[in-house]
Design an enzyme around this catalytic site. Structure first.
Site, short mmCIF file in Angstrom:
data_model
loop_
_atom_site.label_atom_id
_atom_site.label_comp_id
_atom_site.label_asym_id
_atom_site.label_seq_id
_atom_site.Cartn_x
_atom_site.Cartn_y
_atom_site.Cartn_z
N HIS A 82 4.66 2.06 3.74
CA HIS A 82 3.37 2.52 2.91
C HIS A 82 2.55 1.38 2.81
CE1 HIS A 82 5.61 0.72 -0.67
NE2 HIS A 82 4.27 0.54 -0.92
N ASP A 133 10.88 3.61 4.52
CA ASP A 133 9.87 2.87 4.20
C ASP A 133 9.97 1.32 4.77
OD1 ASP A 133 7.42 2.19 3.16
OD2 ASP A 133 8.07 2.10 1.13
N SER A 229 4.99 -4.57 -3.20
CA SER A 229 5.53 -3.72 -2.24
C SER A 229 5.54 -4.21 -0.80
CB SER A 229 4.50 -2.51 -1.95
OG SER A 229 4.61 -1.35 -3.19
#
Length: 877
Positions: A82, A133, A229
């Site tokens: 992402h 992911d 992230s």
């Protein structure tokens, strides 16, 4: 134990306990140790793999750093899928390394910023979901390798044993907080998927719930936040005294950060084949073996940070290291042997080890004393020639495949050759019930490449990754609160650990194959006792993984089995039959004290108390026939042997300790006890050593005097004067049982014509009378460069001198190790070995008289044990 003074130690003449090891091998002990240190430049090595992923803004001046990633190849970053597009569906285009503070150029000295030229999402990832992911980003070129910028490794195993992880990133510091410009790290613990699922049920993008290739980690106070992230969930694994970061997971998502809800991470291991495929498609030579943890750890080992224990301090641009404080050493315990069976008896690789505790004895596990009912054939030490096993002993209460009473002993055919020059000597058994707590070393075996200390890039290939060596790890004993036995061993210990077990371990996890436990190998450490430092084995390794690093291992304490060990190592001595040792005794009950009597050789005598006839008393002790009068205290004594109770020299000997002035004597500078016995004849000259024991008597070795001509005089060298004392006619008395060929009963007396001057009273040596015990640490008179000096000598049990002399010395002989590492001293026959009694009197006791030296072990001597001849000496005065 730090206060134990070897000069205070008095030992039994015969071995009584296995706790005597420190004295038996005292000559191998160390008196101290020097730890080397050195410095090296200080760099920010901890985050060398950390990448800041950014989006260049339209003004081409501003970069928004919105994700993190990990450098895993010299031109590839691993991150979250992402992170491959922002809210405007724009891909990131720049990555920065070696910069902890993104908004301050004070730490930009080693920073590297490269363009991202390709973004590869996992093919199964969908932006609408939270699965798969994970993504890779290819850089415009390879980074320049440096301590501050280097790739991390991937954890490729599906099993995750680690108790804690680190997560790093430039994300927000809390809910609704701004992002930090400084790279931060948090410590997180794994959370079971079942527990974690409760926080994420029904969440958007998790239609199927959490999958097996996802994992959770969290902490009650810390968490990853937006901006983290793509960053790593990592562990640091130890090898080569360095720490290599291994990426276990990639930060994927979570709820609002700071609310103690565990975050979700994409596990890396399931995606390693995909990562390899992407690298190869880009032209990289990414071979499967290069991703193995041990291979990857070595690729950049010279750039990694050192483990904290070896860093003494870090200041400015330099850090001081002490590698002696490392957790692992690529060396072998000098006391460890490998145990082997013939291939036909035990096919396959049966890993067993043991500990040398004697010249020809090894202690090991009971399970290592037999394989398929057959004992091992041989042992090897440090890869050298094999030594045949002749006997084996297994604890009688051991049962096959049990972890209880798992102790055994092997006896070997050939004795080991010990050498203090390379620290090869036996390990002592720690026999005290209170155990040995704190730091210990554990023996293992691991890849050579993972245990060597390196300062430059090592050569890595399939060959170097197969060579193994013995290794030693530093662990600590653990109790019930911090003892965590791996689950796979729980079935072997259904009732938990017992009193005989020792739990141990070390905090850092290891790179796999760095150290595999040597079963039967020692948990040991050097202990300072009686002025020397020797190795003591506390326990033997039973079970565990990675030598106890990361997760606890278990050993069996030898102190719990001391009675059995002693029954094997020191069996009761065989007592000779009384009929073979009892002297012939004739008792005449009609004779009273003072009556005329006749001895067994028909000599005329008188019935006297045995104390006034030491010649006969000595004969009785030597198993010669004796005639007793009326009772056991009256003996028929020939007239010539009767001594009255006022004999002055008797009183001197008996009162030596009381009369000794003491206090000022220094045997190293003034050898007052020793005199020279001199022969001066036209055809030859000779000098022997003697020791003053009374005002007119010297004691020396008979081997000095076994000559055709008597000595000329005695030379006394005293600080106040040098005196030549003439001898009485017939003044030399050689022990009647002296054998020149064997040097047994090697003792003689010399009488001077005149009394030695009164101020020599303090130079008399007292006679050691204890026939069952001997002082341990003695002072041996020696010749060094034609001068008389003293050096330390250590008492050795006669049974430990078999090898030196080809036989066990007899009870009237004393075996000593003279401390002469360079063989520069000369010990002549008759030279005394003395012990100075601690305390006010400072009396010096004559313990032994040098007789002869071993031709096999040049530092070992036979002395005549003076305590065995007290009655003979008094009988001749």
């Amino acid at each position: 134990m730090q206060d134990e003074n070897p000069n205070d130690a008095i030992l039994p003449n015969e071995r009584e306990s296995i706790d005597d090891c420190h004295f038996r091998y005292y000559e191998y002990g160390k008196t101290g140790a020097i730890k080397p240190t050195y410095g090296r430049p200080t760099y920010l090595r901890e985050f060398a793999h950390m990448a800041a992923i950014g989006w260049t803004q339209p003004d081409n001046l501003t970069i928004l750093w919105q994700c993190g990633g990990s450098l895993i190849w010299e031109n590839f970053i691993l991150t979250a899928a992402h992170c491959t597009a922002d809210a405007n569906n724009t891909q990131p285009d720049v990555a920065r390394f070696g910069d902890l503070n993104l908004f301050d150029d004070s730490d930009d000295q080693y920073a590297q910023q490269l363009k991202i030229i390709e973004v590869i999402r996992h093919p199964q990832h969908r932006f609408s979901a939270r699965y798969h992911d994970i993504a890779l980003m290819r850089l415009e070129r390879r980074i320049e390798l440096h301590d501050t910028v280097a790739p991390a490794c991937l954890w490729t195993d599906d099993e995750i044993r680690f108790k804690a992880f680190e997560a790093t990133g430039w994300g927000a510091t809390g809910f609704a907080e701004s992002r930090t410009p400084i790279l931060l790290k948090v410590s997180l613990t794994p959370v079971e998927r079942e527990s974690c699922t409760s926080h994420y049920s029904g969440i958007r993008g998790l239609r199927s719930g959490l999958h097996e290739y996802q994992m959770c980690a969290g902490d009650s106070k810390m968490d990853t936040c937006p901006g983290d992230s793509g960053g790593p969930l990592q562990v640091k694994l130890l090898h080569n005294t360095r720490l290599t970061p291994f990426i276990v997971g990639v930060t994927s998502f979570g709820t609002a950060c700071g609310f103690s809800v565990p975050g979700v991470y994409s596990r890396v291991a399931p995606y390693v084949p995909w990562i390899q495929t992407v690298l190869r498609a880009s032209g990289e030579d990414a071979q499967d073996w290069q991703f193995e943890p041990h291979a990857c750890a070595l690729r950049y080992v010279h750039l990694r940070e050192y483990e904290p224990s070896v860093v003494l301090h870090s200041s400015g641009e330099n850090e001081q290291l002490d590698l002696d404080e490392a957790h692992l050493f690529g060396t072998s315990s000098a006391q460890v042997v490998s145990i082997h069976w013939n291939e036909t008896v035990a096919p396959g690789n049966r890993e067993c080890y043991g500990v040398i505790i004697d010249r020809s004895t090894v202690v090991t596990l009971a399970r290592c004393t037999q394989a398929n009912g057959v004992p091992p054939s041989h042992v090897t030490h440090l890869g050298n020639d094999s030594n045949i096993v002749t006997r084996h002993h297994r604890h009688p209460d051991y049962r096959e495949h049990s972890l209880l009473n798992d102790v055994g002993i092997l006896e070997l055919k050939d004795p080991f050759e010990f050498a203090s020059s390379w620290d090869f000597y036996p390990a002592c058994i720690w026999s005290r019930k209170n155990g040995m707590d704190g730091k210990l070393t554990v023996s293992g075996r691991g890849l050579r490449a993972l245990n060597e200390i390196v300062e430059k890039e090592p050569e890595i290939n399939n060959s170097t990754l197969k060579k193994t060596i013995n290794t030693v790890g530093v662990v600590v004993t653990q109790n019930g609160t911090n003892c965590t036995i791996p689950r796979q061993y729980a079935t072997k210990l259904p009732n938990g650990l017992s009193a005989e077990h020792l739990c141990f371990g070390a905090e850092p996890f290891l790179v796999p194959k760095t150290c595999d436990l040597a079963y039967g190998g020692p948990l040991q450490r050097e202990v300072f006792r009686w002025g020397r430092r020797l190795m003591y084995v506390n326990a033997l390794s039973l079970l565990g993984k990675d030598c106890g690093f990361g997760e606890s291992a278990v050993a069996v304490k030898l102190s719990h089995h001391v009675e059995w060990l002693q029954s094997v190592l020191l069996p009761p001595r065989t007592i000779e039959k009384a009929a073979e040792t009892r002297p012939f005794v004739f008792l005449n009950p009609d004779l009273e004290e003072g009556d005329e009597c006749s001895t067994q050789d028909r000599s005329a005598g008188v019935c006297v108390n045995a104390q006034y006839c030491p010649k006969v008393a000595q004969g009785f002790r030597q198993n010669r026939g004796v005639t007793f009068c009326q009772s056991g205290s009256l003996v028929c004594c020939p007239h010539r042997y009767i001594r009255n109770g006022t004999n002055e020299e008797w009183q001197e000997i008996d009162r030596c300790n009381v009369d000794h002035q003491g206090g000022e004597e220094d045997m190293d500078e003034a050898p007052l006890h020793m005199v020279s016995i001199v022969w001066t004849y036209p055809e030859w000259n000779r000098v022997c050593a003697g020791t003053i024991i009374s005002s007119r008597t010297l004691v020396t070795a008979a081997s000095c005097l076994d000559m055709t001509k008597p000595p000329s005089y005695v030379h006394v060298n005293h600080p106040d004067a040098e005196i030549e004392l003439r001898l009485e006619p017939g003044s030399v008395t050689i022990h009647p049982e002296f054998e020149n060929s064997t040097k047994r009963h090697d003792i003689a007396l010399i009488r001077t014509r005149s009394v030695i001057d009164g101020h020599f009273g303090r130079s008399r040596a007292c006679l050691w009378r204890n026939t069952t015990h001997t002082p341990f640490l003695l002072q041996q008179y020696v010749y060094l460069n034609d001068a008389v000096e003293t050096t330390e000598a250590f008492f050795k049990f006669n049974t430990d001198c078999r090898r030196a002399f080809g036989r066990v010395p007899q009870a009237h002989e004393l075996c000593l190790h003279v401390d002469d590492p360079d063989h520069t001293f000369f010990v002549d026959e008759g030279m005394p070995a003395l012990w100075t009694k601690p305390g006010a009197s400072q009396a010096s006791y004559l313990i032994g008289i040098a007789s002869h030296r071993s031709t096999v072990e040049r530092s070992v001597f036979i002395h005549t044990r003076v305590s065995s001849y007290i009655d003979w000496i008094k009988g001749e005065l």
